[in-house]
Design a protein around this motif. Structure first.
Motif, PDB file in Angstrom:
ATOM      1  N   ARG A 510      -6.780  12.712  -8.630  1.00 22.26           N
ATOM      2  CA  ARG A 510      -7.812  11.556  -8.579  1.00 22.26           C
ATOM      3  C   ARG A 510      -7.272  10.338  -8.098  1.00 22.26           C
ATOM      4  N   ILE A 511      -6.171  10.035  -8.464  1.00 19.13           N
ATOM      5  CA  ILE A 511      -5.617   8.950  -7.974  1.00 19.13           C
ATOM      6  C   ILE A 511      -5.225   8.992  -6.491  1.00 19.13           C
ATOM      7  N   ARG A 512      -4.678   9.887  -5.884  1.00 21.83           N
ATOM      8  CA  ARG A 512      -4.617  10.339  -4.430  1.00 21.83           C
ATOM      9  C   ARG A 512      -5.802  10.229  -3.839  1.00 21.83           C
ATOM     10  N   GLN A 513      -6.859  10.560  -4.346  1.00 23.41           N
ATOM     11  CA  GLN A 513      -8.288  10.521  -3.383  1.00 23.41           C
ATOM     12  C   GLN A 513      -8.371   8.984  -3.350  1.00 23.41           C
ATOM     13  N   LEU A 514      -7.991   8.008  -4.102  1.00 20.67           N
ATOM     14  CA  LEU A 514      -8.138   6.577  -3.937  1.00 20.67           C
ATOM     15  C   LEU A 514      -7.354   5.895  -3.186  1.00 20.67           C
ATOM     16  N   ASP A 515      -6.308   6.698  -2.692  1.00 20.43           N
ATOM     17  CA  ASP A 515      -5.349   6.148  -1.707  1.00 20.43           C
ATOM     18  C   ASP A 515      -4.220   5.522  -2.765  1.00 20.43           C
ATOM     19  N   GLY A 516      -4.188   5.930  -3.853  1.00 24.79           N
ATOM     20  CA  GLY A 516      -3.237   5.576  -4.772  1.00 24.79           C
ATOM     21  C   GLY A 516      -2.000   6.309  -5.242  1.00 24.79           C
ATOM     22  N   HIS A 517      -1.155   5.929  -6.071  1.00 25.61           N
ATOM     23  CA  HIS A 517      -0.048   6.593  -6.667  1.00 25.61           C
ATOM     24  C   HIS A 517       0.120   6.394  -8.092  1.00 25.61           C
ATOM     25  N   VAL A 518       0.889   7.524  -8.530  1.00 29.95           N
ATOM     26  CA  VAL A 518       0.912   7.670 -10.081  1.00 29.95           C
ATOM     27  C   VAL A 518       2.473   8.284 -10.256  1.00 29.95           C
ATOM     28  N   THR A 519       2.981   7.766 -11.440  1.00 27.48           N
ATOM     29  CA  THR A 519       4.318   8.052 -11.805  1.00 27.48           C
ATOM     30  C   THR A 519       4.508   8.379 -13.125  1.00 27.48           C
ATOM     31  N   PHE A 520       5.075   9.715 -13.677  1.00 24.62           N
ATOM     32  CA  PHE A 520       5.026   9.937 -14.936  1.00 24.62           C
ATOM     33  C   PHE A 520       6.834   9.891 -15.408  1.00 24.62           C
ATOM     34  N   ARG A 521       7.091   9.251 -16.485  1.00 20.95           N
ATOM     35  CA  ARG A 521       8.366   9.015 -17.230  1.00 20.95           C
ATOM     36  C   ARG A 521       8.340   9.552 -18.579  1.00 20.95           C
ATOM     37  N   SER A 522       9.362  10.074 -18.885  1.00 22.20           N
ATOM     38  CA  SER A 522       9.724  10.320 -20.511  1.00 22.20           C
ATOM     39  C   SER A 522      11.191  10.759 -20.719  1.00 22.20           C
ATOM     40  N   SER A 523      11.497  10.511 -22.024  1.00 19.68           N
ATOM     41  CA  SER A 523      12.893  10.664 -22.343  1.00 19.68           C
ATOM     42  C   SER A 523      12.864  11.373 -23.700  1.00 19.68           C
ATOM     43  N   GLU A 524      14.297  11.978 -23.876  1.00 20.49           N
ATOM     44  CA  GLU A 524      14.525  12.463 -25.503  1.00 20.49           C
ATOM     45  C   GLU A 524      14.155  11.576 -26.528  1.00 20.49           C
ATOM     46  N   GLU A 525      14.438  10.441 -26.127  1.00 22.42           N
ATOM     47  CA  GLU A 525      14.623   9.260 -27.344  1.00 22.42           C
ATOM     48  C   GLU A 525      13.264   9.099 -27.669  1.00 22.42           C
ATOM     49  N   GLY A 526      12.141   9.279 -26.860  1.00 25.47           N
ATOM     50  CA  GLY A 526      10.725   9.470 -27.394  1.00 25.47           C
ATOM     51  C   GLY A 526       9.953   8.811 -26.507  1.00 25.47           C
ATOM     52  N   GLY A 527       8.662   8.801 -26.476  1.00 21.86           N
ATOM     53  CA  GLY A 527       7.419   8.166 -25.603  1.00 21.86           C
ATOM     54  C   GLY A 527       7.468   8.870 -24.307  1.00 21.86           C
ATOM     55  N   PHE A 528       6.089   8.629 -23.753  1.00 18.51           N
ATOM     56  CA  PHE A 528       5.764   9.243 -22.495  1.00 18.51           C
ATOM     57  C   PHE A 528       5.127   8.167 -21.680  1.00 18.51           C
ATOM     58  N   TYR A 529       5.529   7.862 -20.454  1.00 17.91           N
ATOM     59  CA  TYR A 529       4.900   6.720 -19.923  1.00 17.91           C
ATOM     60  C   TYR A 529       4.100   7.119 -18.455  1.00 17.91           C
ATOM     61  N   THR A 530       3.027   6.730 -18.178  1.00 18.02           N
ATOM     62  CA  THR A 530       2.258   6.934 -16.834  1.00 18.02           C
ATOM     63  C   THR A 530       2.077   5.551 -16.237  1.00 18.02           C
ATOM     64  N   TYR A 531       2.236   5.437 -15.042  1.00 16.91           N
ATOM     65  CA  TYR A 531       1.997   4.078 -14.479  1.00 16.91           C
ATOM     66  C   TYR A 531       1.280   4.671 -12.856  1.00 16.91           C
ATOM     67  N   ALA A 532       0.188   4.056 -12.761  1.00 20.45           N
ATOM     68  CA  ALA A 532      -0.604   4.412 -11.521  1.00 20.45           C
ATOM     69  C   ALA A 532      -1.157   3.151 -10.924  1.00 20.45           C
ATOM     70  N   THR A 533      -1.054   3.031  -9.502  1.00 16.86           N
ATOM     71  CA  THR A 533      -1.611   1.845  -8.909  1.00 16.86           C
ATOM     72  C   THR A 533      -2.771   2.403  -7.925  1.00 16.86           C
ATOM     73  N   ILE A 534      -3.760   1.491  -7.713  1.00 18.28           N
ATOM     74  CA  ILE A 534      -4.838   1.886  -6.791  1.00 18.28           C
ATOM     75  C   ILE A 534      -5.234   0.681  -6.382  1.00 18.28           C
ATOM     76  N   PRO A 535      -5.114   0.922  -4.598  1.00 16.04           N
ATOM     77  CA  PRO A 535      -5.591  -0.347  -3.946  1.00 16.04           C
ATOM     78  C   PRO A 535      -7.019  -0.691  -4.244  1.00 16.04           C
ATOM     79  N   LEU A 536      -7.358  -2.142  -4.239  1.00 18.39           N
ATOM     80  CA  LEU A 536      -8.812  -2.357  -4.304  1.00 18.39           C
ATOM     81  C   LEU A 536      -9.204  -2.971  -3.023  1.00 18.39           C
ATOM     82  N   SER A 537     -10.248  -2.758  -2.201  1.00 18.37           N
ATOM     83  CA  SER A 537     -10.939  -2.934  -1.303  1.00 18.37           C
ATOM     84  C   SER A 537     -11.803  -3.963  -1.553  1.00 18.37           C
TER      85      SER A 537
END
Length: 537
Positions: A510-537
């Protein structure tokens, strides 16, 4: 002085013959004038005949003049016609043969000699060089007579030569060479007779005619004019001018030929000759015949070579267009197939996200229910679970309604991010607390952008419950004029290695279709992180 019977007879012969000639030439010329087209050829012909008429009429009145004064006046008038006869003959011959009027400077040059010679005749009583002696009954030529006559003969000879050559070049007479030869002989006759008369006057030859001695040149010219007018009326060349022939026939792009009733070619242009030779080598020469009056037939040859080449080029282009059309149809079919595959993929992704979210919540509710000891709380949780199970079959319909919701959401310019926030809070339940924070302002959101945001939050909330056992999910929407940032962070257990299942892959798509980029991050200490950027025309 008494007039003898012989003189009376001579006067009667001279005046009578000239009167008959005058009546005939005036009548025929009048007929030509009213029947022929008004043109420079007709005007030049009329001027030439006008000089002959002046010559004949002046000679008649000179013969019957009662005194020497009138006799001299008509002699001067007679020589006006004589001296300018050659001038107008040359003009008529040039127009008749070449179809063009001589330039003004050439007309002026040609008119110098006739004007000077006539002026000499007019002023003869002063210098007596044209007539050295002159009275009522006799005259004697002076020293300037022969030079003036020689100049006149030069003019007449030039006109006769041009006119005679023109007879053989006339397209009307190409099939009648004998008529052209007869016309040339007729044209030369008056000049020959005039030379004979002058030779007699200078005692070089005898007079062999039976009628009295007088200058019969105007009578011969009248006869020549009559013989000239007959074929002119028959073939109407005073109506169809050489100028018109050149301008019309020769400039016609097709080959044109006029044939008589016996099939002989009378008129043809150069293009007809070219196409006639080409007809044996080419199959694209079209032959057309048109019947005309008096048994004549107009034959037209049309060169279809260029048209055939254009048709072949057009046919080749049409073939190429058909091939391109087939390719476009194939490409369109492929696009439709790809669109169908994409639609199925998006539908499957949507069904996965929606059903997965609902099932995950339902499983979590069951776990809570199993650990709950309070009967009242257990009953409430059981009612919630029952409601969720009952509404689960409607998930497919909800997916369709969600698209309508998004369309309504993107059509509003006011508080669209607030409405989006309200939609996202619907994913909150007893298992997961969702906090949403919106920063900045953004432009109008389209359907795909809203669908990507909702899909991302729904999938991350599902994963937070199912895999991370999280209790809280923070969602940050940060917008600027150029970019929209979407950040989700849960407080779950986290993981050592991220495996991209269908849910995470759906977010990336979905993000790629909008020319965007998404990143997933996590660690054993806890938590799940999602970061997506989408350009606005």
């Amino acid at each position: 002085m008494e007039i003898s019977e012989k003189l009376m007879h001579d006067i009667a012969v001279i005046t009578g013959s000239h009167m008959i000639a005058l009546i005939i030439i005036v009548g025929l010329t009048g007929y030509i004038w009213f029947k022929a087209s008004r043109s420079v050829l007709l005007y030049s012909y009329s001027a030439l005949v006008g000089m002959i008429i002046i010559w004949l009429a002046a000679k008649i009145f000179k013969t019957i003049s009662p005194n020497i004064g009138l006799r001299w006046f008509f002699i001067v008038l007679q020589y006006f016609g004589v001296q300018f006869l050659g001038f107008f003959l040359i003009i008529f011959a040039i127009i008749f043969t070449r179809g063009t009027v001589p330039a003004r400077k050439h007309l002026i040059s040609l008119g110098i000699f006739p004007a000077i010679s006539f002026f000499i005749v007019l002023t003869n009583p002063i210098h007596m060089r044209f007539y050295s002696y002159f009275d009522f009954y006799r005259d004697r030529f002076g020293s300037l007579f022969l030079p003036i006559q020689a100049g006149l003969y030069v003019y007449l000879t030039i006109g006769v030569i041009i006119l005679s050559r023109g007879y053989f070049r006339q397209p009307v007479w190409t099939a009648h060479p004998r008529i052209g030869l007869l016309m040339a002989i007729v044209t030369l006759l008056p000049l020959t007779i005039n030379v004979y008369y002058l030779m007699f006057k200078f005692d070089l030859v005898d007079w062999f005619f039976t009628f009295p001695v007088f200058d019969i040149t105007p009578l011969c010219i009248t006869a020549a004019i009559i013989l000239f007018i007959i074929p002119a009326i028959r073939y109407r060349f005073l109506d169809i001018l050489p100028l018109s022939y050149n301008a019309v026939i020769e400039n016609i792009p097709d080959g044109v030929a006029l044939c008589d009733s016996q099939g002989r070619v009378v008129i043809r242009n150069k293009e007809f000759n070219r196409l006639l030779d080409l007809q044996e080598k080419s199959d694209y020469i079209k032959h057309i015949e048109h019947d005309q009056a008096n048994g004549f037939k107009l034959v037209q040859l049309h060169d279809m070579t260029e048209i055939e080449k254009m048709r072949q080029v057009l046919s080749a282009k049409n073939t190429k267009l058909k091939r391109n059309l087939n390719k476009l149809q194939q490409m369109n079919q492929q696009i439709e197939e790809l669109a169908l595959i994409q639609a199925k993929r998006e539908l499957a992704q949507g069904m996965h996200d929606m059903l997965g979210h609902n099932l995950t919540v339902a499983i979590g509710q069951c776990e809570l229910l199993s650990r709950e000891e309070n009967l009242i709380s257990r009953k409430e949780m059981l009612d919630q679970l029952r409601t969720m199970v009952e509404t689960l079959p409607k998930a497919i319909s909800e997916k369709t309604l969600e698209s309508a919701y998004l369309n309504n959401l993107t059509d509003s310019n006011n508080n669209h991010l607030d409405k989006l926030k309200a939609k996202l809070t619907e994913f909150e339940n007893d298992l997961l607390n969702i906090e949403i924070e919106i920063q900045g302002r953004t432009e109008k959101l389209d359907e795909k952008l809203c669908d990507a945001i909702i899909g991302l939050v729904r999938e991350t909330s599902t994963n937070a419950i199912k895999h991370g056992k999280a209790n809280k999910l923070n969602v940050f929407l940060r917008s600027s004029h150029k970019q929209l940032d979407i950040i989700t962070i849960d407080d779950g257990c986290g993981c050592r290695q991220i495996t991209k299942n269908m849910g995470l892959s759906g977010i990336e798509n979905r993000i790629r279709q909008l020319d965007g980029h998404v990143t997933f991050r996590s660690s054993e200490e806890g938590g799940f992180y999602t970061y997506a950027t989408i350009p606005l025309s």
